[in-house]
Design a protein around this motif. Structure first.
Motif, PDB file in Angstrom:
ATOM      1  N   HIS A   7       0.865  -1.324   0.192  1.00 50.82           N
ATOM      2  CA  HIS A   7      -0.084   0.098   0.060  1.00 50.82           C
ATOM      3  C   HIS A   7       0.880   1.433  -0.165  1.00 50.82           C
ATOM      4  O   HIS A   7       1.643   1.393   0.909  1.00 50.82           O
ATOM      5  CB  HIS A   7      -0.830   0.076   1.287  1.00 50.82           C
ATOM      6  N   THR A  37       0.682 -18.684   0.850  1.00 48.24           N
ATOM      7  CA  THR A  37       0.575 -19.060  -0.412  1.00 48.24           C
ATOM      8  C   THR A  37       1.822 -18.999  -1.066  1.00 48.24           C
ATOM      9  O   THR A  37       2.119 -19.640  -2.200  1.00 48.24           O
ATOM     10  CB  THR A  37      -0.541 -17.833  -1.017  1.00 48.24           C
ATOM     11  N   TYR A  71     -10.098 -22.065  -2.415  1.00 53.64           N
ATOM     12  CA  TYR A  71      -9.088 -21.376  -1.525  1.00 53.64           C
ATOM     13  C   TYR A  71      -7.898 -22.284  -1.295  1.00 53.64           C
ATOM     14  O   TYR A  71      -6.568 -21.958  -1.698  1.00 53.64           O
ATOM     15  CB  TYR A  71      -9.520 -20.380  -0.546  1.00 53.64           C
ATOM     16  N   ARG A  82      -4.059 -22.165  -2.626  1.00 50.69           N
ATOM     17  CA  ARG A  82      -2.911 -22.090  -1.804  1.00 50.69           C
ATOM     18  C   ARG A  82      -1.780 -23.241  -2.157  1.00 50.69           C
ATOM     19  O   ARG A  82      -0.679 -22.996  -1.908  1.00 50.69           O
ATOM     20  CB  ARG A  82      -3.482 -22.032  -0.447  1.00 50.69           C
ATOM     21  N   ALA A 133      -0.422 -22.488  -5.195  1.00 54.55           N
ATOM     22  CA  ALA A 133       0.653 -21.669  -5.341  1.00 54.55           C
ATOM     23  C   ALA A 133       2.267 -21.824  -4.463  1.00 54.55           C
ATOM     24  O   ALA A 133       3.153 -21.608  -4.833  1.00 54.55           O
ATOM     25  CB  ALA A 133       0.029 -20.678  -4.351  1.00 54.55           C
ATOM     26  N   LEU A 134       1.543 -22.665  -3.355  1.00 57.81           N
ATOM     27  CA  LEU A 134       3.013 -23.189  -2.725  1.00 57.81           C
ATOM     28  C   LEU A 134       4.055 -24.290  -3.525  1.00 57.81           C
ATOM     29  O   LEU A 134       5.190 -24.297  -3.163  1.00 57.81           O
ATOM     30  CB  LEU A 134       2.457 -24.213  -1.433  1.00 57.81           C
ATOM     31  N   GLY A 190       4.927 -23.656  -6.552  1.00 57.88           N
ATOM     32  CA  GLY A 190       5.646 -22.826  -7.146  1.00 57.88           C
ATOM     33  C   GLY A 190       4.570 -22.023  -8.301  1.00 57.88           C
ATOM     34  O   GLY A 190       5.087 -21.235  -9.218  1.00 57.88           O
ATOM     35  N   ILE A 191       3.415 -22.296  -8.499  1.00 61.63           N
ATOM     36  CA  ILE A 191       2.712 -21.791  -9.597  1.00 61.63           C
ATOM     37  C   ILE A 191       2.110 -20.532  -9.072  1.00 61.63           C
ATOM     38  O   ILE A 191       1.712 -20.500  -7.821  1.00 61.63           O
ATOM     39  CB  ILE A 191       1.385 -22.601  -9.977  1.00 61.63           C
ATOM     40  N   GLY A 192       2.031 -19.321  -9.846  1.00 61.69           N
ATOM     41  CA  GLY A 192       1.587 -18.234  -9.587  1.00 61.69           C
ATOM     42  C   GLY A 192       0.333 -18.254  -9.121  1.00 61.69           C
ATOM     43  O   GLY A 192      -0.637 -18.725  -9.697  1.00 61.69           O
ATOM     44  N   ARG A 193      -0.136 -16.955  -8.406  1.00 60.28           N
ATOM     45  CA  ARG A 193      -1.450 -17.163  -8.024  1.00 60.28           C
ATOM     46  C   ARG A 193      -2.645 -16.842  -8.955  1.00 60.28           C
ATOM     47  O   ARG A 193      -3.598 -17.525  -8.859  1.00 60.28           O
ATOM     48  CB  ARG A 193      -1.916 -16.078  -6.876  1.00 60.28           C
ATOM     49  N   GLN A 195      -7.275  -9.348  -3.552  1.00 58.43           N
ATOM     50  CA  GLN A 195      -6.329  -8.607  -2.632  1.00 58.43           C
ATOM     51  C   GLN A 195      -6.408  -7.167  -3.450  1.00 58.43           C
ATOM     52  O   GLN A 195      -6.323  -6.200  -2.549  1.00 58.43           O
ATOM     53  CB  GLN A 195      -4.996  -9.079  -2.628  1.00 58.43           C
ATOM     54  N   LEU A 196      -6.497  -6.950  -4.538  1.00 63.31           N
ATOM     55  CA  LEU A 196      -6.613  -5.787  -5.350  1.00 63.31           C
ATOM     56  C   LEU A 196      -7.796  -5.047  -4.982  1.00 63.31           C
ATOM     57  O   LEU A 196      -7.635  -3.790  -4.717  1.00 63.31           O
ATOM     58  CB  LEU A 196      -6.628  -6.017  -6.971  1.00 63.31           C
ATOM     59  N   LYS A 210      -6.784  -3.516  -1.767  1.00 68.86           N
ATOM     60  CA  LYS A 210      -6.128  -2.297  -1.914  1.00 68.86           C
ATOM     61  C   LYS A 210      -6.680  -1.007  -2.543  1.00 68.86           C
ATOM     62  O   LYS A 210      -6.249  -0.050  -2.051  1.00 68.86           O
ATOM     63  CB  LYS A 210      -4.887  -2.989  -2.964  1.00 68.86           C
ATOM     64  N   ILE A 241      -7.148  -1.678   7.500  1.00 64.84           N
ATOM     65  CA  ILE A 241      -6.610  -3.175   7.116  1.00 64.84           C
ATOM     66  C   ILE A 241      -6.678  -4.184   8.103  1.00 64.84           C
ATOM     67  O   ILE A 241      -7.112  -5.264   7.995  1.00 64.84           O
ATOM     68  CB  ILE A 241      -5.191  -2.854   6.743  1.00 64.84           C
ATOM     69  N   TYR A 242      -6.837  -3.788   9.437  1.00 64.98           N
ATOM     70  CA  TYR A 242      -7.309  -4.626  10.438  1.00 64.98           C
ATOM     71  C   TYR A 242      -8.671  -5.052  10.217  1.00 64.98           C
ATOM     72  O   TYR A 242      -9.105  -6.481  10.271  1.00 64.98           O
ATOM     73  CB  TYR A 242      -7.055  -3.843  11.945  1.00 64.98           C
ATOM     74  N   GLU A 274      -8.907  -7.471   7.640  1.00 67.99           N
ATOM     75  CA  GLU A 274      -8.383  -8.967   7.956  1.00 67.99           C
ATOM     76  C   GLU A 274      -9.758  -9.625   8.752  1.00 67.99           C
ATOM     77  O   GLU A 274      -9.762 -11.084   8.577  1.00 67.99           O
ATOM     78  CB  GLU A 274      -7.224  -8.782   8.847  1.00 67.99           C
TER      79      GLU A 274
END
Lengths: 158, 375
Positions: free
Chosen positions: A39, A126, B50, B54, B57-58, B60-63, B179-180, B183, B198-199, B202
């Motif tokens: 951010h 992730t 999800y 995950r 992604a772990l 090695g593949i992009g999200r 996530q975008l 943001k 942001i809290y 979450e």
């Protein structure tokens, strides 16, 4: 025709993030992941980034300007450090939600990048490789700060 | 010193505002049911997919790629299942009404036999002509139910079927761009409230995640428990009925009853001369409900919503009253999310230091932009 052989030019934003010590060991693909999580915040000179005693939710990296770390209510006599461009502050928030030990405020008009604890924990789930690289850099930075603090105390006249 | 929990205000005012906003959102949702239903399914799909994303992604593949692979895989799987299933469904729909009527008749006979048994045991029921009166009402209810409710439900399901195709589409974008979105929203928040925001995000994510993932775990546990229980009792198609009943449990209060009635109708029709199969089936459902309340729900959905039982029951009742079955399903998770947002805003409003910091930042900005405009 042979366009795929051309070297891809890096986005200026990615180059900017690569310059930051915390992310310097990340690969271009990993930097793109991080870029999606950071951010960007702008602070005017004197504006408070966080107060002493607040529960930390994010770590910050200075992109432009300088950030003053000081005792709350006493920015002159209680000055602890000034964080320059590329350096980070508020990093303990990433490791634990412990209260901020000092206040942070902009020493001049500044731009900082924030990485939230939730996003860092998400990275651990992730993108463990990215998270471990950041954690290692974070440990190095904390170690360096400890050594500096130790040397300062050692050299202090009795 | 602020702790995480003090970032969320609570109290009667916060609950009143939460209930009011949730009710308004539920009322609004009834006007756009074609959008709400696929969105709800997309959220459930998101929390189902999800963990797989995950894991990919772990490795090695992009999200982005992982989200595409998983969402594409699920869509392909649904299509592959639907291809052989569609002709079967078409055939079933022809005989569907007869099957339904057969099971309802089985249920009516069970009620009839039970009432006759009760009347022979208790003289006061005989004097009230209880059997004949209740039998008449049950027959009336059965006719209305088949002619109106089920037909309407089937028509509504057929009409909303195309919009359900939006669900995997939404789920893919939730997985890829979730996530975008955070943001983007956070960008508009003043610096003084940034960490609180942001809290809040979450907490909202944690609330929805623990609720829906807990719900899926609860569905799996209930399917196994009810399936094994009904297999032992001897109910035909026990596992299919168990899965349907476990999914029906997503609808608080009403779901358990409907699931149990469904299983009882099947048992009563297929074992017309053995009432003990019906009683044992009811016993399995009651045992499952008790275990759900004391063990399974605390272990899965648990205290994800973090609401007092009183507003929780109130919210479910309001959800059902204003938005029907989607309202019953949505009421609790929606109230949990709204409570987090309202609690965060209330905590900010009640924090004079944060308000002062925001006012100071505004004054600094005003000074900066008017520096060369002094008269």
């Amino acid at each position: 025709m042979f366009g795929f052989l051309k070297q891809k030019t890096e986005h200026p934003r990615i180059s900017q993030i690569r310059q930051i010590g915390l992310f310097s060991t990340l690969k271009p693909r990993e930097l793109r992941v991080i870029e999606g999580l950071l951010h960007e915040r702008e602070y005017l000179q004197g504006e408070v980034v966080f107060d002493e005693g607040e529960e930390g939710q994010a770590l910050y990296v200075v992109l432009r300007g300088r950030i003053l770390i000081c005792s709350q209510g006493d920015p002159v006599a209680g000055r602890v450090a000034e964080i320059p461009v590329g350096a980070l502050f508020g990093e303990l928030a990433l490791l634990d939600g412990i209260p901020r030990s000092k206040q942070a405020r902009a020493a001049e008009n500044s731009v900082v990048l924030a990485l939230s604890r939730a996003d860092f924990n998400g990275l651990l789930d992730t993108h463990a490789a990215i998270a471990s690289k950041i954690a290692l850099q974070l440990a190095r930075d904390l170690g360096q700060k400890l050594v500096t603090r130790f040397l300062t105390v050692e050299s202090r006249p009795l | 010193m602020k702790s995480g929990s003090s970032y969320l205000a609570s109290g009667p005012f916060v609950w009143l505002v939460t209930i009011a906003i949730t009710t308004l959102l539920l009322v609004a949702s009834t006007k756009a049911l074609w959008l709400v239903v696929p969105l709800l399914i997309a959220i459930i799909l998101y929390y189902m997919m999800y963990p797989v994303v995950r894991r990919l992604a772990l490795s090695g593949i992009g999200r982005d790629s992982a989200a595409g692979i998983v969402a594409g895989g699920v869509t392909l799987l649904v299509v592959l299942i639907m291809i052989p299933l569609l002709p079967w469904l078409a055939a079933q729909s022809v005989s569907g009404e007869q099957t339904l009527l057969r099971y309802l008749e089985g249920g009516r006979l069970l009620v009839d036999r039970t009432l006759a048994g009760l009347e022979s045991q208790f003289a006061f029921l005989r004097r009230l002509d209880f059997h004949a009166e209740m039998g008449k009402r049950a027959a009336e209810f059965g006719d209305t139910f088949v002619q109106k409710q089920i037909r309407e439900a089937l028509v509504a399901a057929a009409v909303s079927l195309p919009s359900l195709l939006l669900a995997p589409f939404f789920a893919f974008f939730f997985l890829r761009d979730g996530q975008l979105f955070t943001k983007l929203v956070t960008r508009g928040v003043p610096n003084a409230f940034f960490e609180r925001t942001i809290y809040m995000f979450e907490r909202v994510d944690a609330t929805a995640k623990s609720y829906f993932q807990g719900l899926l775990k609860l569905t799996a546990i209930d399917t196994v428990f009810l399936g094994v229980g009904m297999l032992i009792v001897g109910v035909p198609n026990a596992l299919v009925i168990a899965l349907v009943a476990a999914v029906l449990e997503w609808v608080p209060v009403v779901g358990t009853v409907v699931g149990c009635v469904f299983a009882v109708l099947v048992a009563a029709t297929d074992y017309p001369n053995d009432p003990w199969v019906v009683y044992a089936t009811v016993g399995v459902f009651v045992a499952n409900r008790v275990l759900d309340n004391f063990f399974f729900i605390p272990l899965t959905v648990g205290r994800s919503i973090r609401m007092h039982p009183l507003p929780t029951v109130l919210m479910v009742a309001i959800g059902g009253a204003v938005a029907g079955i989607p309202g019953l399903i949505l009421a609790l998770p929606l109230a949990g999310v709204v409570a987090t947002v309202v609690g965060t805003i209330a905590a900010i409003v009640n924090d004079p230091r944060l308000r002062a910091r925001n006012a100071y930042a505004k004054a600094l900005l005003a000074k900066r932009v008017t520096a060369d405009l002094q008269v």
